[in-house]
Design a protein around this motif. Structure first.
Motif, PDB file in Angstrom:
ATOM      1  N   ASP A 135     -14.460  -6.205 -10.827  1.00  0.00           N
ATOM      2  CA  ASP A 135     -14.652  -6.881 -12.122  1.00  0.00           C
ATOM      3  C   ASP A 135     -13.519  -6.565 -13.091  1.00  0.00           C
ATOM      4  OD1 ASP A 135     -17.044  -7.827 -11.208  1.00  0.00           O
ATOM      5  OD2 ASP A 135     -18.173  -6.079 -11.938  1.00  0.00           O
ATOM      6  N   ASP A 136     -12.790  -5.493 -12.815  1.00  0.00           N
ATOM      7  CA  ASP A 136     -11.715  -5.095 -13.721  1.00  0.00           C
ATOM      8  C   ASP A 136     -10.455  -5.901 -13.395  1.00  0.00           C
ATOM      9  OD1 ASP A 136     -10.000  -3.855 -15.427  1.00  0.00           O
ATOM     10  OD2 ASP A 136     -10.532  -1.808 -14.838  1.00  0.00           O
ATOM     11  N   THR A 137     -10.458  -7.153 -13.842  1.00  0.00           N
ATOM     12  CA  THR A 137      -9.378  -8.061 -13.453  1.00  0.00           C
ATOM     13  C   THR A 137      -8.028  -7.616 -14.025  1.00  0.00           C
ATOM     14  OG1 THR A 137     -10.118  -9.456 -15.245  1.00  0.00           O
ATOM     15  CG2 THR A 137     -10.739 -10.150 -13.040  1.00  0.00           C
ATOM     16  N   ALA A 138      -8.049  -6.972 -15.204  1.00  0.00           N
ATOM     17  CA  ALA A 138      -6.781  -6.516 -15.801  1.00  0.00           C
ATOM     18  C   ALA A 138      -6.140  -5.444 -14.918  1.00  0.00           C
ATOM     19  CB  ALA A 138      -7.031  -5.975 -17.200  1.00  0.00           C
ATOM     20  N   ALA A 139      -6.965  -4.512 -14.439  1.00  0.00           N
ATOM     21  CA  ALA A 139      -6.432  -3.436 -13.586  1.00  0.00           C
ATOM     22  C   ALA A 139      -5.887  -4.021 -12.283  1.00  0.00           C
ATOM     23  CB  ALA A 139      -7.507  -2.404 -13.294  1.00  0.00           C
ATOM     24  N   LEU A 140      -6.642  -4.933 -11.702  1.00  0.00           N
ATOM     25  CA  LEU A 140      -6.212  -5.546 -10.440  1.00  0.00           C
ATOM     26  C   LEU A 140      -4.888  -6.279 -10.605  1.00  0.00           C
ATOM     27  CD1 LEU A 140      -9.041  -7.295  -8.400  1.00  0.00           C
ATOM     28  CD2 LEU A 140      -7.031  -6.086  -7.543  1.00  0.00           C
ATOM     29  N   LYS A 141      -4.766  -6.991 -11.728  1.00  0.00           N
ATOM     30  CA  LYS A 141      -3.535  -7.739 -11.997  1.00  0.00           C
ATOM     31  C   LYS A 141      -2.351  -6.764 -12.114  1.00  0.00           C
ATOM     32  CE  LYS A 141      -1.981 -11.593 -14.781  1.00  0.00           C
ATOM     33  NZ  LYS A 141      -0.835 -10.993 -15.457  1.00  0.00           N
ATOM     34  N   HIS A 142      -2.624  -5.640 -12.780  1.00  0.00           N
ATOM     35  CA  HIS A 142      -1.576  -4.632 -12.935  1.00  0.00           C
ATOM     36  C   HIS A 142      -1.126  -4.116 -11.559  1.00  0.00           C
ATOM     37  CE1 HIS A 142      -0.107  -0.913 -15.410  1.00  0.00           C
ATOM     38  NE2 HIS A 142       0.872  -1.603 -14.896  1.00  0.00           N
ATOM     39  N   TYR A 143      -2.084  -3.852 -10.657  1.00  0.00           N
ATOM     40  CA  TYR A 143      -1.734  -3.407  -9.297  1.00  0.00           C
ATOM     41  C   TYR A 143      -0.869  -4.455  -8.594  1.00  0.00           C
ATOM     42  CZ  TYR A 143      -4.387   0.941  -8.853  1.00  0.00           C
ATOM     43  OH  TYR A 143      -4.809   2.242  -8.988  1.00  0.00           O
ATOM     44  N   GLU A 144      -1.245  -5.727  -8.765  1.00  0.00           N
ATOM     45  CA  GLU A 144      -0.480  -6.803  -8.109  1.00  0.00           C
ATOM     46  C   GLU A 144       0.945  -6.870  -8.625  1.00  0.00           C
ATOM     47  OE1 GLU A 144      -2.395 -10.654  -8.156  1.00  0.00           O
ATOM     48  OE2 GLU A 144      -4.317  -9.631  -8.044  1.00  0.00           O
ATOM     49  N   GLU A 145       1.111  -6.473  -9.908  1.00  0.00           N
ATOM     50  CA  GLU A 145       2.463  -6.508 -10.488  1.00  0.00           C
ATOM     51  C   GLU A 145       3.348  -5.384  -9.959  1.00  0.00           C
ATOM     52  OE1 GLU A 145       0.912  -8.438 -14.652  1.00  0.00           O
ATOM     53  OE2 GLU A 145       1.631  -6.365 -14.650  1.00  0.00           O
ATOM     54  N   VAL A 146       2.748  -4.212  -9.758  1.00  0.00           N
ATOM     55  CA  VAL A 146       3.597  -3.052  -9.411  1.00  0.00           C
ATOM     56  C   VAL A 146       3.649  -2.754  -7.900  1.00  0.00           C
ATOM     57  CG1 VAL A 146       3.341  -1.966 -11.670  1.00  0.00           C
ATOM     58  CG2 VAL A 146       1.781  -1.330  -9.833  1.00  0.00           C
ATOM     59  N   TYR A 147       2.641  -3.207  -7.165  1.00  0.00           N
ATOM     60  CA  TYR A 147       2.656  -2.986  -5.710  1.00  0.00           C
ATOM     61  C   TYR A 147       2.959  -4.308  -4.997  1.00  0.00           C
ATOM     62  CZ  TYR A 147       0.659   1.739  -5.977  1.00  0.00           C
ATOM     63  OH  TYR A 147       0.461   3.086  -6.202  1.00  0.00           O
ATOM     64  N   ASP A 148       3.771  -4.238  -3.927  1.00  0.00           N
ATOM     65  CA  ASP A 148       4.090  -5.451  -3.163  1.00  0.00           C
ATOM     66  C   ASP A 148       2.856  -5.969  -2.436  1.00  0.00           C
ATOM     67  OD1 ASP A 148       7.015  -5.589  -3.504  1.00  0.00           O
ATOM     68  OD2 ASP A 148       6.947  -3.634  -2.517  1.00  0.00           O
ATOM     69  N   ILE A 149       2.099  -5.014  -1.903  1.00  0.00           N
ATOM     70  CA  ILE A 149       0.885  -5.375  -1.156  1.00  0.00           C
ATOM     71  C   ILE A 149      -0.249  -4.549  -1.742  1.00  0.00           C
ATOM     72  CG2 ILE A 149      -0.228  -5.325   1.126  1.00  0.00           C
ATOM     73  CD1 ILE A 149       2.610  -5.404   2.351  1.00  0.00           C
ATOM     74  N   VAL A 150      -1.336  -5.216  -2.146  1.00  0.00           N
ATOM     75  CA  VAL A 150      -2.491  -4.490  -2.694  1.00  0.00           C
ATOM     76  C   VAL A 150      -3.637  -4.617  -1.701  1.00  0.00           C
ATOM     77  CG1 VAL A 150      -4.133  -4.319  -4.607  1.00  0.00           C
ATOM     78  CG2 VAL A 150      -1.760  -4.961  -5.066  1.00  0.00           C
ATOM     79  N   LEU A 151      -4.239  -3.488  -1.369  1.00  0.00           N
ATOM     80  CA  LEU A 151      -5.342  -3.482  -0.405  1.00  0.00           C
ATOM     81  C   LEU A 151      -6.618  -3.118  -1.154  1.00  0.00           C
ATOM     82  CD1 LEU A 151      -3.403  -1.611   2.382  1.00  0.00           C
ATOM     83  CD2 LEU A 151      -3.800  -4.052   2.150  1.00  0.00           C
ATOM     84  N   ILE A 152      -7.578  -4.010  -1.100  1.00  0.00           N
ATOM     85  CA  ILE A 152      -8.798  -3.826  -1.873  1.00  0.00           C
ATOM     86  C   ILE A 152      -9.816  -3.030  -1.055  1.00  0.00           C
ATOM     87  CG2 ILE A 152     -10.626  -5.016  -3.169  1.00  0.00           C
ATOM     88  CD1 ILE A 152      -8.035  -5.974  -4.181  1.00  0.00           C
ATOM     89  N   HIS A 153     -10.230  -1.907  -1.575  1.00  0.00           N
ATOM     90  CA  HIS A 153     -11.295  -1.090  -0.960  1.00  0.00           C
ATOM     91  C   HIS A 153     -11.096  -0.972   0.548  1.00  0.00           C
ATOM     92  CE1 HIS A 153     -14.051  -2.299  -4.567  1.00  0.00           C
ATOM     93  NE2 HIS A 153     -12.956  -1.681  -4.932  1.00  0.00           N
ATOM     94  N   ASP A 154      -9.868  -0.677   0.956  1.00  0.00           N
ATOM     95  CA  ASP A 154      -9.580  -0.629   2.397  1.00  0.00           C
ATOM     96  C   ASP A 154      -9.744   0.805   2.910  1.00  0.00           C
ATOM     97  OD1 ASP A 154      -8.634  -0.863   4.956  1.00  0.00           O
ATOM     98  OD2 ASP A 154      -6.732  -1.821   4.413  1.00  0.00           O
TER      99      ASP A 154
END
Ligand code: C5P
Length: 303
Positions: free
Chosen positions: A270-289
């Motif tokens: 639900d924390d879309t701002a945090a997720l967006k930030h991860y997408e900006e700084v990491y090339d690949i983001v893995l959700i709850h992996d």
């Protein structure tokens, strides 16, 4: 045997099929991967965080697992509840500051120094013995991500150095690896806070400089160490992390090659701002992996 030109499109296609993978800029990721494949294992180094990156964030029931510092919270609570409560109180006070979305890093740093400094003093004042700490690790709730053992062994087999860069406690990681793998693989190096022991093997100090979440960069790397020479010339970096503090772990490695940043996101969807930030700084983001499958596939492709 696939040709070098074939492996990157295949991996990119696999990424697209996986629901837990977000790759905001696939063109850039593919370009980095092509350079890494061209360079091969000889040009590669893996720099990885430990807590909640090589280790799991939660178990199958969704219960939070332990960090390296957390090993003390749990075990001391059992043996000496008053002291254990002090560790827990520190975490309850400072953890929300570490992840506070409003405060800047500069504002957070004095709090992190206080948190790490106070908990390290508690460990040193209690003079925990090496044996006791090894027992704590044996009974801890630190769990490897699925595939982590194979990942570490395969890096060793291919002579790819693994630098575990952790603001946790390096000895705990060492004991954990020894207990899980039988020994520390030759390729594995640590940049972390190390408990120093006196001649009776009782904790008497911590290594300097202190490493907390927001100083994981060249400022804490001792460049005279032998491994620093070992990674010299390894221009391609695979960086694995789970927090904003991990994204500069490659700074200080002198080179002109790419860093592929893989970020494990353990926060709320639900924390879309945090997720967006991860997408900006990491090339690949893995959700709850809970696995190291993606990192393993990248390494397999390079070899
Ligand atoms: O670098 P790494 O991700 O391993 O950082 C260690 C983590 O340990 C921090 O993110 C912090 O939340 C946690 N910590 C803790 N107890 C302390 C100090 C840090 O659980 N006393």
């Amino acid at each position: 045997q696939l040709k070098k030109t074939e492996v990157v499109p295949l991996l990119m296609e696999w990424f697209v099929q996986q629901q837990q993978i977000i790759c905001a800029n696939p063109t850039e990721v593919a370009a980095k991967l092509r350079k890494m494949v061209a360079g091969g294992a000889r040009k590669t180094v893996v720099i990885s965080d430990f807590d909640y990156t090589l280790s799991r964030f939660a178990n199958e029931k969704g219960e939070r697992l332990s960090t390296t510092h957390g090993v003390f919270d749990d075990n001391v609570m059992r043996l000496n509840p008053a002291l254990g409560q002090q560790f827990v109180d520190l975490k309850n006070k400072y953890y929300p500051i570490e992840f506070c979305p409003i405060l800047t890093q500069e504002e957070k740093i004095p709090h992190m120094e206080k948190w790490w400094g106070t908990s390290h003093s508690l460990i040193v004042n209690e003079k925990f013995s090496k044996n006791t700490i090894e027992d704590f690790v044996r009974q801890s709730r630190i769990v490897f991500k699925d595939g982590a053992e194979d990942f570490i062994q395969s890096l060793d087999a291919h002579n790819i150095p693994l630098v575990i860069f952790s603001a946790g406690i390096g000895n705990i990681i060492e004991y954990f690896l020894e207990q899980k793998l039988g020994a520390i693989p030759r390729n594995t190096h640590f940049i972390s806070n190390m408990i120093l022991f006196d001649e009776e093997e009782k904790a008497c100090a911590f290594s300097e400089p202190l490493i907390h979440t927001f100083c994981k960069n060249s400022s804490v790397i001792q460049k005279e160490t032998s491994f620093f020479h070992e990674i010299n010339g390894r221009v391609n970096v695979i960086l694995l992390g789970d927090s904003m503090g991990d994204i500069h772990m490659d700074v200080g490695v002198e080179r002109d090659g790419p860093t592929l940043k893989v970020g494990y996101y353990n926060g709320s969807l639900d924390d879309t701002a945090a997720l967006k930030h991860y997408e900006e700084v990491y090339d690949i983001v893995l959700i709850h992996d809970p696995t190291l499958d993606v990192a393993q596939k990248i390494v397999d492709m390079i070899n």
